[in-house]
Design an enzyme around this catalytic site. Structure first.
Site, mmCIF file in Angstrom:
data_model
loop_
_atom_site.group_PDB
_atom_site.id
_atom_site.type_symbol
_atom_site.label_atom_id
_atom_site.label_comp_id
_atom_site.label_asym_id
_atom_site.label_seq_id
_atom_site.Cartn_x
_atom_site.Cartn_y
_atom_site.Cartn_z
ATOM 1 N N GLU A 36 0.829 -1.209 0.000
ATOM 2 C CA GLU A 36 0.000 0.000 0.000
ATOM 3 C C GLU A 36 0.857 1.251 0.000
ATOM 4 O O GLU A 36 1.817 1.366 0.759
ATOM 5 C CB GLU A 36 -0.892 -0.013 1.236
ATOM 6 C CG GLU A 36 -2.320 0.360 0.943
ATOM 7 C CD GLU A 36 -2.994 -0.593 -0.029
ATOM 8 O OE1 GLU A 36 -3.157 -0.210 -1.213
ATOM 9 O OE2 GLU A 36 -3.341 -1.704 0.369
ATOM 10 N N HIS A 37 0.519 2.184 -0.889
ATOM 11 C CA HIS A 37 1.215 3.466 -1.049
ATOM 12 C C HIS A 37 2.673 3.280 -1.491
ATOM 13 O O HIS A 37 3.506 4.166 -1.295
ATOM 14 C CB HIS A 37 1.146 4.297 0.235
ATOM 15 C CG HIS A 37 -0.233 4.836 0.508
ATOM 16 N ND1 HIS A 37 -0.627 6.090 0.114
ATOM 17 C CD2 HIS A 37 -1.314 4.277 1.111
ATOM 18 C CE1 HIS A 37 -1.888 6.292 0.491
ATOM 19 N NE2 HIS A 37 -2.319 5.200 1.095
ATOM 20 N N ALA A 127 -14.929 2.505 -1.808
ATOM 21 C CA ALA A 127 -14.558 1.434 -0.878
ATOM 22 C C ALA A 127 -13.102 1.026 -1.013
ATOM 23 O O ALA A 127 -12.650 0.120 -0.327
ATOM 24 C CB ALA A 127 -15.458 0.217 -1.106
ATOM 25 N N GLY A 128 -12.356 1.665 -1.916
ATOM 26 C CA GLY A 128 -10.954 1.302 -2.086
ATOM 27 C C GLY A 128 -10.736 0.131 -3.010
ATOM 28 O O GLY A 128 -9.686 -0.498 -2.979
ATOM 29 N N LEU A 129 -11.721 -0.165 -3.873
ATOM 30 C CA LEU A 129 -11.603 -1.274 -4.815
ATOM 31 C C LEU A 129 -11.439 -0.777 -6.255
ATOM 32 O O LEU A 129 -11.637 -1.520 -7.202
ATOM 33 C CB LEU A 129 -12.818 -2.202 -4.704
ATOM 34 C CG LEU A 129 -13.003 -2.848 -3.337
ATOM 35 C CD1 LEU A 129 -14.248 -3.728 -3.321
ATOM 36 C CD2 LEU A 129 -11.772 -3.670 -2.939
ATOM 37 N N SER A 131 -12.965 1.597 -8.234
ATOM 38 C CA SER A 131 -14.041 1.847 -9.191
ATOM 39 C C SER A 131 -13.634 2.923 -10.183
ATOM 40 O O SER A 131 -14.003 2.860 -11.368
ATOM 41 C CB SER A 131 -15.319 2.259 -8.455
ATOM 42 O OG SER A 131 -15.114 3.417 -7.663
ATOM 43 N N GLU A 165 -6.334 10.632 -14.471
ATOM 44 C CA GLU A 165 -6.722 10.815 -13.076
ATOM 45 C C GLU A 165 -5.784 11.804 -12.377
ATOM 46 O O GLU A 165 -6.221 12.628 -11.566
ATOM 47 C CB GLU A 165 -6.739 9.477 -12.339
ATOM 48 C CG GLU A 165 -7.365 9.569 -10.968
ATOM 49 C CD GLU A 165 -7.856 8.243 -10.418
ATOM 50 O OE1 GLU A 165 -8.198 8.209 -9.225
ATOM 51 O OE2 GLU A 165 -7.899 7.251 -11.176
ATOM 52 N N ASP A 177 -3.516 0.660 -9.644
ATOM 53 C CA ASP A 177 -4.919 0.360 -9.882
ATOM 54 C C ASP A 177 -5.191 0.142 -11.363
ATOM 55 O O ASP A 177 -5.873 -0.803 -11.764
ATOM 56 C CB ASP A 177 -5.795 1.500 -9.360
ATOM 57 C CG ASP A 177 -5.669 1.700 -7.866
ATOM 58 O OD1 ASP A 177 -5.023 0.868 -7.200
ATOM 59 O OD2 ASP A 177 -6.211 2.702 -7.363
#
EC number: 2.7.1.6
Length: 387
Positions: A36-37, A127-129, A131, A165, A177
């Site tokens: 993560e990160h 939700a952190g998935l 989208s 993004e 992602d």
């Protein structure tokens, strides 16, 4: 009644445009097993695409007009010309993800044509998935069906979506992602080197289950907090005189880290140790060693909680409930940008019911709601979709 994203999109397209869609594409969301990160620090990650996705049904137009309908937002519409500047809208935000990708394609000189499309999906939002990455990659995959896009690879699509993004939407996300969504392989996680963009598939062990628990803790502050942590990581990299924290190892951190501001040191320590955990996790997963994966996921969560400070009490509680249910047979950690969202667990399938029962009994969200639980499968990446 079939209420799948594809069925909804096909029906709405016929109503909105009076025609039958001729192009059907999809791009999945993703869950990050560990790492993560680390992506925007040129590091290592171990996500997998999941079988929740954004679908787009479309037809090519004969002119330069782009017309978009969002099935998940009460059929809200957006429309603009490819021959005029594509401007960022104050709202709705979904429109900016589409606009940003289209603008990036135009700026790269790709042969973009007019399009009418309907977008629908079942990736849980906020939700952190991923989208948002699923949406951006799906838009890119749609235009890649046009002549002249033959040399645009899945990695190219991911980087186009990321740039949109970063620059158009304004969230300085890394590339994990989008690469996960564009390049997923069924029944495999992806060991991604976010610097070289090398992607190595790692098989998910037979008999292992991926469970995702949505805490329903809103991630409303994630963009500003995400960007702040990115700046702290960049400050640490400058201090060490390296391009990114990927180039710092634990020995360097121990030798010189005391000179950093304490908060910056904690952020750097998370990234440096997380990269080591990802490398170890890829080996453990490939060997089918879920017990070792569990140890690494537990250490990752502790690092996110104590050094990167991106978990929340409710998330920590949810992790502890799942961990108590599965013991050392698997692993559980927060997943995503932080400050709410989801928890991911990897466990033997015969422990799924125990984990579900424990969470249903002992966890309640901020408004007293149960966690929403998803039993997922590692899925294929973006591509054409069946109707």
């Amino acid at each position: 009644m079939n209420n799948s994203p594809m069925a909804r999109a096909v029906t709405i397209f016929q109503t909105a445009f009076g025609k039958v869609a001729s192009i059907h594409v999809q791009a999945p969301g993703r869950v990050n097993l560990i790492g993560e990160h680390t992506d925007y620090n040129d590091g290592l990650v171990l996500p997998c695409a999941i079988d929740y996705r954004t679908v787009i049904v479309a037809r090519q137009r004969d002119d330069r007009l782009v017309r978009v309908v969002a099935a998940d937002y009460e059929d809200a519409a957006d429309e603009y010309s490819l021959d005029a500047p594509i401007e960022r809208r104050a709202a709705p935000m979904w429109a900016n993800y589409v606009r940003g990708v289209v603008q990036e394609l135009v700026q790269r000189g790709l042969p973009v044509r007019g399009m009418e499309m309907v977008i629908a999906g079942d990736v849980p939002q906020g939700a952190g998935l991923s989208s948002s990455a699923s949406l951006s990659v799906a838009v890119c995959r749609l235009f890649a069906t046009l002549p002249g896009f033959e040399d645009v690879s899945p990695i190219d699509m991911a980087l186009i979506a990321q740039r949109a993004e970063n620059d158009f939407v304004g969230c300085k996300c890394g590339n994990m992602d989008q690469i996960s969504s564009a390049s997923g392989i069924q029944d495999h996680a992806l060991m991604i080197d976010c610097r070289s963009l090398k992607v190595d598939p790692v098989p998910i062990p037979r008999g292992a289950a991926i469970m995702i628990f949505n805490s329903h803790v809103s991630r409303g502050l994630v963009d500003s907090a995400y960007n702040a942590r990115r700046l702290q990581c960049e400050e640490a990299a400058r201090y060490f005189g390296v391009p990114a924290l990927r180039d710092v190892d634990p020995a360097m951190l121990d030798a010189r880290g005391a000179e950093l501001a304490p908060v910056v040191l904690r952020r750097a320590r998370h990234v440096v140790t997380e990269n080591e955990r990802v490398a170890a996790a890829a080996k453990a997963l490939a060997a089918g060693n879920l017990e070792r994966m569990g140890e690494l996921m537990e250490a990752s969560h502790a690092s996110m909680r104590d050094d990167f400070e991106i978990t929340m009490p409710a998330i920590d509680h949810l992790v502890s409930i799942v961990k108590a249910a599965i013991g050392t047979a698997g692993g559980v950690r927060m997943t995503g940008g932080g400050f709410g969202g989801c928890v991911v667990a990897l466990m033997p399938r015969d422990l799924v019911n125990a984990a579900r029962t424990a969470v249903e009994k002992d966890y309640r969200g901020p408004n007293g709601e149960n966690a929403t639980i998803y039993l997922c499968r590692a899925a294929e990446g973006a591509g054409m979709a069946a109707t």
